[in-house]
Design a protein around this motif. Structure first.
Motif, PDB file in Angstrom:
ATOM      1  N   PHE A 106      25.479 -20.170   2.057  1.00 52.88           N
ATOM      2  CA  PHE A 106      26.688 -19.453   1.646  1.00 52.88           C
ATOM      3  C   PHE A 106      27.377 -18.760   2.830  1.00 52.88           C
ATOM      4  CE2 PHE A 106      24.679 -19.999  -2.518  1.00 52.88           C
ATOM      5  CZ  PHE A 106      25.756 -20.523  -3.223  1.00 52.88           C
ATOM      6  N   ALA A 107      27.190 -19.338   4.025  1.00 52.93           N
ATOM      7  CA  ALA A 107      27.842 -18.854   5.258  1.00 52.93           C
ATOM      8  C   ALA A 107      27.344 -17.482   5.697  1.00 52.93           C
ATOM      9  CB  ALA A 107      29.375 -18.876   5.124  1.00 52.93           C
ATOM     10  N   MET A 108      26.152 -17.123   5.256  1.00 48.84           N
ATOM     11  CA  MET A 108      25.593 -15.822   5.626  1.00 48.84           C
ATOM     12  C   MET A 108      24.573 -16.009   6.742  1.00 48.84           C
ATOM     13  SD  MET A 108      25.064 -14.314   1.829  1.00 48.84           S
ATOM     14  CE  MET A 108      26.429 -14.334   0.656  1.00 48.84           C
ATOM     15  N   GLY A 109      25.011 -15.716   7.963  1.00 47.36           N
ATOM     16  CA  GLY A 109      24.098 -15.839   9.090  1.00 47.36           C
ATOM     17  C   GLY A 109      24.837 -16.060  10.382  1.00 47.36           C
ATOM     18  N   SER A 110      24.099 -15.957  11.483  1.00 50.43           N
ATOM     19  CA  SER A 110      24.678 -16.116  12.811  1.00 50.43           C
ATOM     20  C   SER A 110      23.869 -17.101  13.654  1.00 50.43           C
ATOM     21  CB  SER A 110      24.711 -14.764  13.536  1.00 50.43           C
ATOM     22  OG  SER A 110      25.273 -13.774  12.702  1.00 50.43           O
ATOM     23  N   SER A 111      23.013 -17.891  13.020  1.00 51.04           N
ATOM     24  CA  SER A 111      22.143 -18.786  13.792  1.00 51.04           C
ATOM     25  C   SER A 111      21.877 -20.129  13.120  1.00 51.04           C
ATOM     26  CB  SER A 111      20.798 -18.107  14.036  1.00 51.04           C
ATOM     27  OG  SER A 111      20.087 -18.012  12.805  1.00 51.04           O
ATOM     28  N   ASP A 153      35.163 -18.992   8.855  1.00 48.70           N
ATOM     29  CA  ASP A 153      34.851 -17.808   9.655  1.00 48.70           C
ATOM     30  C   ASP A 153      35.146 -16.573   8.820  1.00 48.70           C
ATOM     31  OD1 ASP A 153      35.170 -15.655  11.589  1.00 48.70           O
ATOM     32  OD2 ASP A 153      35.299 -17.172  13.172  1.00 48.70           O
ATOM     33  N   THR A 154      34.087 -15.865   8.443  1.00 51.20           N
ATOM     34  CA  THR A 154      34.194 -14.645   7.645  1.00 51.20           C
ATOM     35  C   THR A 154      33.971 -13.431   8.538  1.00 51.20           C
ATOM     36  OG1 THR A 154      33.359 -15.884   5.755  1.00 51.20           O
ATOM     37  CG2 THR A 154      33.225 -13.482   5.590  1.00 51.20           C
ATOM     38  N   GLY A 155      33.131 -13.648   9.564  1.00 51.02           N
ATOM     39  CA  GLY A 155      32.836 -12.566  10.512  1.00 51.02           C
ATOM     40  C   GLY A 155      32.489 -13.110  11.886  1.00 51.02           C
ATOM     41  N   GLY A 156      32.862 -14.363  12.131  1.00 48.14           N
ATOM     42  CA  GLY A 156      32.579 -14.976  13.437  1.00 48.14           C
ATOM     43  C   GLY A 156      32.057 -16.397  13.369  1.00 48.14           C
ATOM     44  N   SER A 157      31.940 -16.927  12.178  1.00 48.36           N
ATOM     45  CA  SER A 157      31.230 -18.197  11.969  1.00 48.36           C
ATOM     46  C   SER A 157      31.875 -19.441  12.555  1.00 48.36           C
ATOM     47  CB  SER A 157      30.980 -18.419  10.481  1.00 48.36           C
ATOM     48  OG  SER A 157      29.868 -17.664  10.088  1.00 48.36           O
ATOM     49  N   ILE A 158      33.111 -19.351  13.021  1.00 48.49           N
ATOM     50  CA  ILE A 158      33.683 -20.448  13.804  1.00 48.49           C
ATOM     51  C   ILE A 158      33.520 -20.137  15.281  1.00 48.49           C
ATOM     52  CG2 ILE A 158      35.862 -21.516  14.561  1.00 48.49           C
ATOM     53  CD1 ILE A 158      36.788 -21.423  11.618  1.00 48.49           C
ATOM     54  N   ALA A 184      33.386 -19.577  -1.958  1.00 49.42           N
ATOM     55  CA  ALA A 184      33.715 -18.228  -1.503  1.00 49.42           C
ATOM     56  C   ALA A 184      32.478 -17.454  -1.074  1.00 49.42           C
ATOM     57  CB  ALA A 184      34.430 -17.478  -2.619  1.00 49.42           C
ATOM     58  N   TYR A 185      32.601 -16.799   0.074  1.00 51.21           N
ATOM     59  CA  TYR A 185      31.592 -15.833   0.526  1.00 51.21           C
ATOM     60  C   TYR A 185      32.198 -14.438   0.322  1.00 51.21           C
ATOM     61  CZ  TYR A 185      29.119 -13.107   4.220  1.00 51.21           C
ATOM     62  OH  TYR A 185      28.469 -12.153   4.955  1.00 51.21           O
ATOM     63  N   ALA A 186      33.116 -14.027   1.214  1.00 52.79           N
ATOM     64  CA  ALA A 186      33.792 -12.739   1.064  1.00 52.79           C
ATOM     65  C   ALA A 186      35.292 -13.026   1.104  1.00 52.79           C
ATOM     66  CB  ALA A 186      33.384 -11.789   2.169  1.00 52.79           C
ATOM     67  N   ALA A 287      31.039  -1.367   8.540  1.00 52.22           N
ATOM     68  CA  ALA A 287      32.074  -1.597   7.509  1.00 52.22           C
ATOM     69  C   ALA A 287      31.972  -3.021   6.961  1.00 52.22           C
ATOM     70  CB  ALA A 287      33.466  -1.351   8.090  1.00 52.22           C
ATOM     71  N   TYR A 288      31.805  -3.978   7.867  1.00 50.58           N
ATOM     72  CA  TYR A 288      31.714  -5.383   7.438  1.00 50.58           C
ATOM     73  C   TYR A 288      30.502  -5.596   6.544  1.00 50.58           C
ATOM     74  CZ  TYR A 288      30.880 -10.429   7.737  1.00 50.58           C
ATOM     75  OH  TYR A 288      30.636 -11.749   7.441  1.00 50.58           O
ATOM     76  N   TYR A 289      29.354  -5.014   6.947  1.00 52.91           N
ATOM     77  CA  TYR A 289      28.143  -5.263   6.159  1.00 52.91           C
ATOM     78  C   TYR A 289      28.072  -4.413   4.893  1.00 52.91           C
ATOM     79  CZ  TYR A 289      26.487  -8.941   9.127  1.00 52.91           C
ATOM     80  OH  TYR A 289      26.383 -10.153   9.762  1.00 52.91           O
ATOM     81  N   VAL A 290      29.145  -3.672   4.597  1.00 57.94           N
ATOM     82  CA  VAL A 290      29.346  -3.131   3.249  1.00 57.94           C
ATOM     83  C   VAL A 290      30.306  -4.039   2.484  1.00 57.94           C
ATOM     84  CG1 VAL A 290      30.335  -1.231   1.911  1.00 57.94           C
ATOM     85  CG2 VAL A 290      28.824  -0.741   3.849  1.00 57.94           C
ATOM     86  N   ARG A 336      19.223 -10.662  -0.274  1.00 58.68           N
ATOM     87  CA  ARG A 336      19.390  -9.346   0.374  1.00 58.68           C
ATOM     88  C   ARG A 336      20.851  -8.895   0.270  1.00 58.68           C
ATOM     89  NH1 ARG A 336      17.477 -10.598   5.155  1.00 58.68           N
ATOM     90  NH2 ARG A 336      15.394  -9.866   4.670  1.00 58.68           N
ATOM     91  N   ARG A 337      21.771  -9.818   0.536  1.00 56.04           N
ATOM     92  CA  ARG A 337      23.199  -9.451   0.498  1.00 56.04           C
ATOM     93  C   ARG A 337      23.638  -9.094  -0.925  1.00 56.04           C
ATOM     94  NH1 ARG A 337      26.059 -11.737   5.407  1.00 56.04           N
ATOM     95  NH2 ARG A 337      24.323 -11.964   6.828  1.00 56.04           N
ATOM     96  N   ILE A 338      23.140  -9.840  -1.898  1.00 52.40           N
ATOM     97  CA  ILE A 338      23.508  -9.536  -3.288  1.00 52.40           C
ATOM     98  C   ILE A 338      23.016  -8.130  -3.655  1.00 52.40           C
ATOM     99  CG2 ILE A 338      23.102 -10.154  -5.717  1.00 52.40           C
ATOM    100  CD1 ILE A 338      23.010 -13.117  -4.785  1.00 52.40           C
ATOM    101  N   GLN A 402      24.545  -9.175  16.411  1.00 53.99           N
ATOM    102  CA  GLN A 402      25.133 -10.320  17.108  1.00 53.99           C
ATOM    103  C   GLN A 402      26.646 -10.409  16.917  1.00 53.99           C
ATOM    104  OE1 GLN A 402      24.682 -13.144  18.958  1.00 53.99           O
ATOM    105  NE2 GLN A 402      22.930 -11.916  19.556  1.00 53.99           N
ATOM    106  N   ASP A 403      27.121  -9.907  15.781  1.00 53.12           N
ATOM    107  CA  ASP A 403      28.511 -10.132  15.379  1.00 53.12           C
ATOM    108  C   ASP A 403      29.464  -9.073  15.919  1.00 53.12           C
ATOM    109  OD1 ASP A 403      27.454 -12.222  13.847  1.00 53.12           O
ATOM    110  OD2 ASP A 403      27.221 -10.949  12.095  1.00 53.12           O
ATOM    111  N   ILE A 404      28.987  -8.260  16.838  1.00 51.75           N
ATOM    112  CA  ILE A 404      29.731  -7.101  17.333  1.00 51.75           C
ATOM    113  C   ILE A 404      31.146  -7.414  17.817  1.00 51.75           C
ATOM    114  CG2 ILE A 404      28.425  -7.324  19.533  1.00 51.75           C
ATOM    115  CD1 ILE A 404      29.408  -3.957  18.371  1.00 51.75           C
TER     116      ILE A 404
HETATM  117  N1  GLN Z   1      27.258 -13.532  10.741  1.00 52.03           N
HETATM  118  C1  GLN Z   1      28.175 -13.008   9.780  1.00 52.03           C
HETATM  119  C2  GLN Z   1      27.508 -12.897   8.437  1.00 52.03           C
HETATM  120  O1  GLN Z   1      26.378 -13.235   8.329  1.00 52.03           O
HETATM  121  C3  GLN Z   1      29.414 -13.848   9.698  1.00 52.03           C
HETATM  122  C4  GLN Z   1      29.209 -15.118   9.004  1.00 52.03           C
HETATM  123  C5  GLN Z   1      30.508 -15.846   8.756  1.00 52.03           C
HETATM  124  O2  GLN Z   1      31.490 -15.671   9.480  1.00 52.03           O
HETATM  125  N2  GLN Z   1      30.524 -16.638   7.694  1.00 52.03           N
HETATM  126  O3  GLN Z   1      28.073 -12.476   7.487  1.00 52.03           O
END
Ligand code: GLN
Length: 451
Positions: A106-111, A153-158, A184-186, A287-290, A336-338, A402-404
Motif C-alpha cells: 500500500f505504498a507504505m515504506g522507503s525500502s 509519491d505520497t512522501g517521497g516514493s518516486i 489510495a494510500y493518503a 506532521a506527515y506521520y500523523v 501499524r499505520r492503521i 529517511q523521508d526527511i
Molecule cells: N516512506 C513514506 C511512507 O512510508 C512515503 C511513501 C510514499 O511516498 N508512498 O509513508
C-alpha cells in the motif's frame, strides 16, 4: 530502425533473464504487451511520440484484466474491472506496458522491504535496497528492463527510489495527474509521476498523463503544456535557493559533497545560489506521520473481507470475518499505520494530533511559498544517505527519518524531481530540485540542463 515488437521481445527476454534475481516485477504481461506492440507498429506514421514505447506500471495502478496487488496479500487475488486514468492515457498514447512492478505494501515504506512479494535488489549493488515505495519501478528502469515506469509519491516514493537507483523521477504538483484508479494510500498527498533515465523522457511521459479528469475532483482544470518545449531554455539568471535545513545534521558528508558539486555546475551555467531557511522543516516528519496514517486508516477500511481481496477461511460471524481477513491480509507496517491513524482520529486525540498536524502542514506550505517569492527553484539532497543495506533498518522510526527531505514537498503539494548526481561508495546519489505549484516545466528544464 526496429519495430516495437522487436523491442518488446528483447525486453521481455531481459526480464526473464534478470528479474528472478532482481524481483522488480510482481506481474509480467507478455501477451498483452506483444498485442499492444503490434498495434503500435500497425499505426506507424500517424502515432504520437510515445507509440510503441515499452514501460512498466507500479502495481498500484488499476489495470483491466491484470492483477493489481498494491504489494499486499490483501489484494493478491484482485483484478480491477477498469483502468486507472493514467493507464488509460498511456494506452491511448500507444505505450506498451510490460507489467506491474513491485512496491511496499500500500505504498507504505522507503525500502521496498514491506512488500508481500519480497524485497527488490538495487541493480547497482545487490546488497542495497532500491528505495521505496516505488522500488520495483526504479530498479526495473535502472536495470534496463524498461526505459520508463510509473510510480506514485505520497512522501517521497518516486524521488527517493529514483535517487537510490540513479534515475530521474518526478513528483508532479498535487492535482496535476488524476488519482482515479490508483489504490489510495493518503488521498491528500498521493500523486503519480514518471520515472525514467532522463528529464526529457519524464517530460514526454508527464505530458501524456497530466490533465483534468472529471472522475477525480482534486485534479486541476488547467491546460497541459508541452513539457519538452522549455527543456533547452538557458539557465543564466536562475535563482537557486539552498534550504539550510536540508544541509544540516544527519546528512552524509559524501552525499553533501556530491550535491554541492552538482549545484556548482548550475553556477557555471549562470545561476546564482543563496541559502534560504524553511523554518518548519523540523515538523514535517511528525506532521506527515500523523496525517498519512490517518488518511490511510480511512482508505483501508474498505478491505473488510467482503467486497475486495482476501477473505479468511470459515468465518464464525461477521466480526470474525473482518478481524481475521484484515489480520491475515495486511502486513505488519500496514497494521501499524492503521493503528496510528485510528488512534489520532479518535475522540479526545483528534485536536491534539490530527488538527495540530494540519496546522503545521499549513506552516510548512507557507515556508515554501515564501521561498518561491525569492527563488525560482530550491535544491538539496533527495535523501540523507545513499541506498542503505537490505535489512539494515529494523525499527520503523529510523525508516521514517529517511523521508526527511521528501515529505514536506507532499505536505505543501509542490512538485519535485530527483536527478542522478554521481555515486558514493558505488551507490547513486540524487539531487532534488523543487519548484512552486505547477512549475513542472521549469523543473524539467533545470534537470535537463544537468544531463
Ligand atoms: N516512506 C513514506 C511512507 O512510508 C512515503 C511513501 C510514499 O511516498 N508512498 O509513508
Amino acid at each position: 530502425e526496429f519495430s516495437s515488437r522487436e523491442l518488446t521481445e528483447s525486453l521481455l527476454a531481459r526480464i526473464e533473464r534478470h528479474d528472478g534475481d532482481l524481483n522488480s516485477f510482481i506481474t509480467v504481461t507478455p501477451e498483452q504487451a506483444l498485442a499492444a506492440a503490434d498495434a503500435a507498429d500497425g499505426a506507424r506514421g500517424e502515432a504520437g511520440p510515445l507509440a510503441g514505447v515499452p514501460l512498466a506500471l507500479k502495481d498500484i495502478f488499476c489495470t483491466t484484466g491484470v492483477k493489481t496487488s498494491a504489494g499486499s496479500r490483501m489484494l493478491d487475488n484482485f483484478v480491477a474491472p477498469y483502468d486507472a486514468t493514467v493507464v488509460e492515457k498511456l494506452k491511448a498514447a500507444g505505450t506498451v506496458s510490460l507489467g506491474k512492478t513491485n512496491m511496499d505494501e500500500f505504498a507504505m515504506g522507503s525500502s521496498n522491504e514491506n512488500s508481500f512479494y519480497g524485497p527488490v535488489k538495487n541493480p547497482w549493488d545487490g546488497s542495497a535496497v532500491p528505495g521505496g515505495s516505488s522500488g520495483g519501478s526504479a530498479a526495473a528502469v535502472a536495470a534496463g528492463l524498461v526505459p520508463a515506469a510509473m510510480g506514485t509519491d505520497t512522501g517521497g516514493s518516486i524521488r527517493q527510489p529514483a535517487a537510490f537507483c540513479g534515475i530521474t523521477g518526478l513528483k508532479p504538483t498535487y492535482g496535476r495527474v488524476s488519482r482515479y484508479g490508483i489504490i489510495a494510500y493518503a488521498s491528500s498527498l498521493d500523486q503519480a509521476g514518471p520515472m525514467a533515465r532522463t528529464a526529457e523522457d519524464c517530460a514526454r511521459l508527464l505530458g501524456a498523463i497530466a490533465g483534468h479528469d472529471p472522475r477525480d475532483s482534486t485534479s486541476v482544470a488547467r491546460g497541459v503544456p508541452d513539457y519538452t518545449e522549455e527543456l533547452a531554455a538557458p539557465l543564466s539568471g536562475l535563482k537557486i535557493g539552498l534550504p539550510t535545513e536540508y544541509f544540516g545534521e544527519g546528512l552524509d558528508p559524501d552525499v553533501e559533497r556530491a550535491v554541492r558539486e552538482a549545484i556548482r555546475v548550475y553556477e557555471s551555467l549562470g545561476a546564482t545560489v543563496r541559502e534560504v531557511s524553511l523554518p518548519h522543516t523540523h515538523y514535517a516528519i511528525p506532521a506527515y506521520y500523523v496525517i498519512a496514517p490517518a488518511e490511510a486508516s480511512s482508505n483501508l477500511a474498505r478491505y473488510d473481507g467482503v467486497r475486495f481481496g482476501h477473505r479468511c477461511d470459515a468465518p464464525a460471524d461477521l466480526t470474525d470475518l473482518y478481524k481475521r481477513s484484515r489480520a491475515e491480509g495486511f502486513g505488519e507496517e500496514v497494521q501499524r499505520r492503521i493503528l496510528m491513524g485510528t488512534h489520532t482520529l479518535s475522540e479526545g486525540f483528534f485536536d491534539a494530533y490530527y488538527k495540530k498536524a494540519q496546522q503545521v502542514r499549513r506552516l510548512i506550505r507557507q515556508d515554501f511559498l515564501d521561498a518561491f517569492d525569492e527563488f525560482d527553484v530550491l535544491m538539496g539532497p533527495a535523501s540523507p544517505t545513499p541506498a542503505f543495506d537490505l535489512g539494515a533498518k529494523k525499527d520503523p522510526v529510523s525508516m521514517y527519518l529517511q523521508d526527511i527531505y521528501t515529505i514536506a514537498i507532499n505536505l505543501a503539494g509542490i512538485p519535485g524531481i530527483s536527478v542522478p548526481a554521481g555515486f558514493v561508495g558505488g551507490r547513486p546519489v540524487g539531487l532534488q530540485i523543487l519548484g512552486t505549484h505547477f512549475a513542472e516545466a521549469r523543473l524539467l528544464n533545470v534537470a535537463h540542463q544537468f544531463q
